[in-house]
Design a protein around this motif. Sequence first.
Motif, PDB file in Angstrom:
ATOM      1  N   SER A   3       0.849  -1.181   0.000  1.00  0.00           N
ATOM      2  CA  SER A   3       0.000   0.000   0.000  1.00  0.00           C
ATOM      3  C   SER A   3       0.890   1.239   0.000  1.00  0.00           C
ATOM      4  CB  SER A   3      -0.907   0.012   1.236  1.00  0.00           C
ATOM      5  OG  SER A   3      -1.785  -1.095   1.214  1.00  0.00           O
ATOM      6  N   ARG A   4       0.541   2.210  -0.836  1.00  0.00           N
ATOM      7  CA  ARG A   4       1.379   3.396  -0.987  1.00  0.00           C
ATOM      8  C   ARG A   4       0.518   4.641  -0.836  1.00  0.00           C
ATOM      9  NH1 ARG A   4       4.229   2.205  -6.633  1.00  0.00           N
ATOM     10  NH2 ARG A   4       2.277   3.131  -7.304  1.00  0.00           N
ATOM     11  N   VAL A   5       0.987   5.559  -0.028  1.00  0.00           N
ATOM     12  CA  VAL A   5       0.274   6.818   0.199  1.00  0.00           C
ATOM     13  C   VAL A   5       1.191   7.968  -0.186  1.00  0.00           C
ATOM     14  CG1 VAL A   5      -0.746   8.344   1.915  1.00  0.00           C
ATOM     15  CG2 VAL A   5      -1.195   5.904   2.018  1.00  0.00           C
ATOM     16  N   GLY A  44     -10.255   4.617   0.009  1.00  0.00           N
ATOM     17  CA  GLY A  44      -9.678   3.361  -0.450  1.00  0.00           C
ATOM     18  C   GLY A  44     -10.528   2.190   0.005  1.00  0.00           C
ATOM     19  N   SER A  48      -8.517  -4.298   0.602  1.00  0.00           N
ATOM     20  CA  SER A  48      -7.282  -4.249  -0.187  1.00  0.00           C
ATOM     21  C   SER A  48      -6.095  -3.871   0.682  1.00  0.00           C
ATOM     22  CB  SER A  48      -7.424  -3.254  -1.343  1.00  0.00           C
ATOM     23  OG  SER A  48      -8.402  -3.684  -2.259  1.00  0.00           O
ATOM     24  N   VAL A  49      -6.291  -2.887   1.562  1.00  0.00           N
ATOM     25  CA  VAL A  49      -5.204  -2.451   2.433  1.00  0.00           C
ATOM     26  C   VAL A  49      -4.858  -3.547   3.433  1.00  0.00           C
ATOM     27  CG1 VAL A  49      -4.447  -0.717   4.090  1.00  0.00           C
ATOM     28  CG2 VAL A  49      -5.883  -0.048   2.163  1.00  0.00           C
ATOM     29  N   GLU A  52      -2.345  -6.187   2.421  1.00  0.00           N
ATOM     30  CA  GLU A  52      -0.951  -5.817   2.188  1.00  0.00           C
ATOM     31  C   GLU A  52      -0.153  -5.874   3.482  1.00  0.00           C
ATOM     32  OE1 GLU A  52      -0.363  -5.831  -0.761  1.00  0.00           O
ATOM     33  OE2 GLU A  52      -2.355  -5.448  -1.560  1.00  0.00           O
ATOM     34  N   LEU A  55       3.186  -0.443   4.368  1.00  0.00           N
ATOM     35  CA  LEU A  55       2.699   0.855   3.915  1.00  0.00           C
ATOM     36  C   LEU A  55       3.902   1.721   3.566  1.00  0.00           C
ATOM     37  CD1 LEU A  55       0.354   2.983   3.644  1.00  0.00           C
ATOM     38  CD2 LEU A  55       0.928   3.666   5.989  1.00  0.00           C
ATOM     39  N   VAL A  82      -4.895   3.770   8.744  1.00  0.00           N
ATOM     40  CA  VAL A  82      -4.035   2.590   8.833  1.00  0.00           C
ATOM     41  C   VAL A  82      -3.288   2.587  10.161  1.00  0.00           C
ATOM     42  CG1 VAL A  82      -2.062   1.385   7.814  1.00  0.00           C
ATOM     43  CG2 VAL A  82      -3.740   2.515   6.331  1.00  0.00           C
ATOM     44  N   PHE A 107      -3.820   7.288  -2.772  1.00  0.00           N
ATOM     45  CA  PHE A 107      -3.620   5.895  -2.385  1.00  0.00           C
ATOM     46  C   PHE A 107      -3.486   4.998  -3.612  1.00  0.00           C
ATOM     47  CE2 PHE A 107      -5.586   1.728  -1.569  1.00  0.00           C
ATOM     48  CZ  PHE A 107      -4.694   1.251  -0.629  1.00  0.00           C
ATOM     49  N   SER A 108      -2.557   4.052  -3.565  1.00  0.00           N
ATOM     50  CA  SER A 108      -2.403   3.098  -4.655  1.00  0.00           C
ATOM     51  C   SER A 108      -1.759   1.827  -4.131  1.00  0.00           C
ATOM     52  CB  SER A 108      -1.558   3.684  -5.796  1.00  0.00           C
ATOM     53  OG  SER A 108      -0.245   3.971  -5.342  1.00  0.00           O
ATOM     54  N   CYS A 109      -1.762   0.783  -4.955  1.00  0.00           N
ATOM     55  CA  CYS A 109      -1.105  -0.475  -4.615  1.00  0.00           C
ATOM     56  C   CYS A 109      -0.222  -0.893  -5.785  1.00  0.00           C
ATOM     57  CB  CYS A 109      -2.125  -1.585  -4.354  1.00  0.00           C
ATOM     58  SG  CYS A 109      -3.039  -1.425  -2.812  1.00  0.00           S
TER      59      CYS A 109
END
Length: 259
Positions: A3-5, A44, A48-49, A52, A55, A82, A107-109
């Motif tokens: 997970s990427r913020v 989001g 999904s988060v 993972e 982060l 999170v 937010f992305s993965c």
Amino acid sequence: MASRVRLGNLREVRDHPLGMTETGFRADLTQPEAFARGRGPFPGDADSVRSERELFVTAPDDEVLAVATITGVREYDDELVVDGDLVVDHERVGTRLLIRTPAENVFSCADEESAWAGSIERARWVYVRALVEVATVKTASYERRLAGADPAADPEVTLATANETMQVVPRYVMIHRSGKLRLGGPYADTADWDGHVEPWTDYGYVDCLRLDDVLGTSGDLDIDVLRPLTSRATAAELLESLGWDKVIRRFVDDRTPPQ
């Protein structure tokens, strides 16, 4: 997958669920501060988060500011917060995301772990970590000798003794094809394994980062030169100045399948 913020513009906030009074990116954020801002809330999918492991909190240009192990996800006003444990000085801090996205959403993965495993970015980091490790060990030996010195002793003698202690091993770091490191010295072409001196290549070590080569000296090391190299940013800058293609070549060649 991770997970990427991506932190957005700096702004003041009120009634933040984590007690923040300011969110967004500032150039001087520490890792704990970046992690706190990257926890949310943001839009989001909670499932999904939760799926993972890590982060990644990044700057607007996708430089990684902090990495945390995800321990939970909570919903807050149709958004997510999170929970996690900060991994201080994670290997990805200071690098950029390898799987970039032009999307403006925060937010992305992406499968950053797989991308990182075979990347030139990782190869560079192995050498940065090697230089930081040997510099840290040597400066620590210097500081310990100073701290343990007799307060009544001649200061010049104390400094000379600390300096002499710092000059001994390790003088180099052996680098395994897996990225594992082993400190050693004084000879860079052999490894002393329980009293048996053998070529280090026999054990999967493919390269050796020598302080003398990096610093351009074969004499005594200078504590004022070594201290800054305990910083990953400074170590990376020095190795980059030598030319990454030259520095990491043996490690990269060993991991490249023959054509």
